[in-house]
Design a protein around this motif. Structure first.
Motif, PDB file in Angstrom:
ATOM      1  N   PRO A   1     -11.216  -3.016  -7.163  1.00 45.90           N
ATOM      2  CA  PRO A   1     -11.246  -4.074  -6.141  1.00 45.90           C
ATOM      3  C   PRO A   1     -11.748  -3.547  -4.799  1.00 45.90           C
ATOM      4  O   PRO A   1     -11.434  -2.425  -4.391  1.00 45.90           O
ATOM      5  CB  PRO A   1      -9.779  -4.512  -6.054  1.00 45.90           C
ATOM      6  CG  PRO A   1      -9.214  -4.188  -7.402  1.00 45.90           C
ATOM      7  CD  PRO A   1      -9.905  -2.936  -7.843  1.00 45.90           C
TER       8      PRO A   1
ATOM      9  N   GLU B   1     -10.968  -4.270  -1.791  1.00 43.12           N
ATOM     10  CA  GLU B   1      -9.917  -3.933  -0.828  1.00 43.12           C
ATOM     11  C   GLU B   1      -9.362  -2.536  -1.084  1.00 43.12           C
ATOM     12  O   GLU B   1      -9.114  -1.767  -0.150  1.00 43.12           O
ATOM     13  CB  GLU B   1      -8.789  -4.964  -0.891  1.00 43.12           C
ATOM     14  CG  GLU B   1      -9.204  -6.376  -0.500  1.00 43.12           C
ATOM     15  CD  GLU B   1      -9.915  -7.114  -1.639  1.00 43.12           C
ATOM     16  OE1 GLU B   1      -9.977  -6.563  -2.771  1.00 43.12           O
ATOM     17  OE2 GLU B   1     -10.421  -8.223  -1.382  1.00 43.12           O
ATOM     18  N   GLN B   2      -9.170  -2.192  -2.355  1.00 45.88           N
ATOM     19  CA  GLN B   2      -8.646  -0.880  -2.689  1.00 45.88           C
ATOM     20  C   GLN B   2      -9.670   0.209  -2.386  1.00 45.88           C
ATOM     21  O   GLN B   2      -9.334   1.273  -1.855  1.00 45.88           O
ATOM     22  CB  GLN B   2      -8.254  -0.829  -4.166  1.00 45.88           C
ATOM     23  CG  GLN B   2      -7.530   0.447  -4.570  1.00 45.88           C
ATOM     24  CD  GLN B   2      -6.193   0.597  -3.871  1.00 45.88           C
ATOM     25  OE1 GLN B   2      -5.243  -0.118  -4.163  1.00 45.88           O
ATOM     26  NE2 GLN B   2      -6.098   1.522  -2.928  1.00 45.88           N
TER      27      GLN B   2
END
Length: 263
Positions: free
Chosen positions: A163, A165-166
């Motif tokens: 992801p 965001e990660q």
């Protein structure tokens, strides 16, 4: 006697001692497994292994440790820190380096009689890596050539499966590497052969945008084997979405090469 073991530079100009960061995860019992010492690449720290790999290795019975590289060091100082840390462990260790940390491990193996070595996405063939980095991320790579900070992109480090965001959170934890260490990635001599001829495994991804597949093949050939490949992954195998597959393969290989001893 091998001239590289004499280490005249260490006598005439000893490496300055520093406090070394060490993160550890230990199994519940002593299963007779050798300790693993993970060495991060430039910009990374022990956190890159504590996120997934240290705990996973401990759950499979391996005492696992990750050492932090000193700030503003060079290859000799980094190798010194790895050797000193490995020598402090209660059993002969397996050295596992990622990226530029694999280059450090290749030098530490020439000074420390490791049980085995594992080079993960190894940056040993610096000029080939520079070409790959320039093609994948010219704006982030060009400043490093003239002493600026190397900035690796999300596409270089991770697969699309992680992801965004990660991935951005991980990139936010990277710190700038020193100009001297960055230059030594390109202009370095090949490391002397390992002490005691331990087994060495090369691990990487054919889709790595930092270390080309041909460089993985050349590095593995130096140790008389072929690389263990994980398609679809980025440079940071220990943090990518499929992080469990490479570490399980490494631990399986160690289990075959180094059967556990009686505690």
């Amino acid at each position: 006697m091998r001239s590289d073991l004499l280490r005249f530079a260490d006598w005439s100009s000893p490496v300055r001692p520093v406090a070394r960061e060490l993160s550890s995860a230990l199994p519940d019992g002593d299963e007779g497994r050798p300790p693993l010492l993970f060495v991060p690449g430039l910009g990374h720290g022990p956190w890159a292994f504590t996120e997934h790999w240290l705990g996973h290795a401990a759950r499979r019975g391996f005492p696992a440790h990750a050492v932090g590289l000193r700030e503003r060091g060079d290859l000799r100082a980094y190798a010194h820190d790895v050797v000193q840390t490995a020598a402090s462990l209660p059993r002969q260790a397996v050295l596992i380096g990622h990226g530029a940390g694999a280059l450090v491990v290749s030098r530490a193996l020439a000074r420390y009689p490791a049980r085995a070595g594992v080079l993960v996405a190894p940056v040993l063939d610096g000029w080939a890596g520079l070409g790959a980095a320039l093609r994948a991320n010219p704006l982030g790579t060009l400043p490093a050539i003239v002493g600026g900070a190397l900035r690796l992109s999300r596409r270089q480090l991770f697969s699309p499966e992680l992801p965004v965001e990660q991935a951005d959170a991980y990139r936010g934890r990277l710190v700038p590497a020193g100009a001297r260490a960055q230059w030594q990635l390109l202009a370095h001599r090949a490391a002397p052969r390992p002490v005691g001829s331990p087994p060495v495994l090369v691990v990487g991804s054919p889709d790595d945008r930092v270390v080309p597949r041909a460089a993985l093949d050349r590095t593995a050939a130096r140790f008389g084997a072929a690389p263990l490949l994980f398609p679809g992954m980025g440079h940071d195998l220990m943090l990518d979405a499929g992080w469990a597959e490479p570490i399980d393969a490494i631990l399986d290989w160690l289990g075959k090469e180094l059967p556990p001893t009686t505690p």
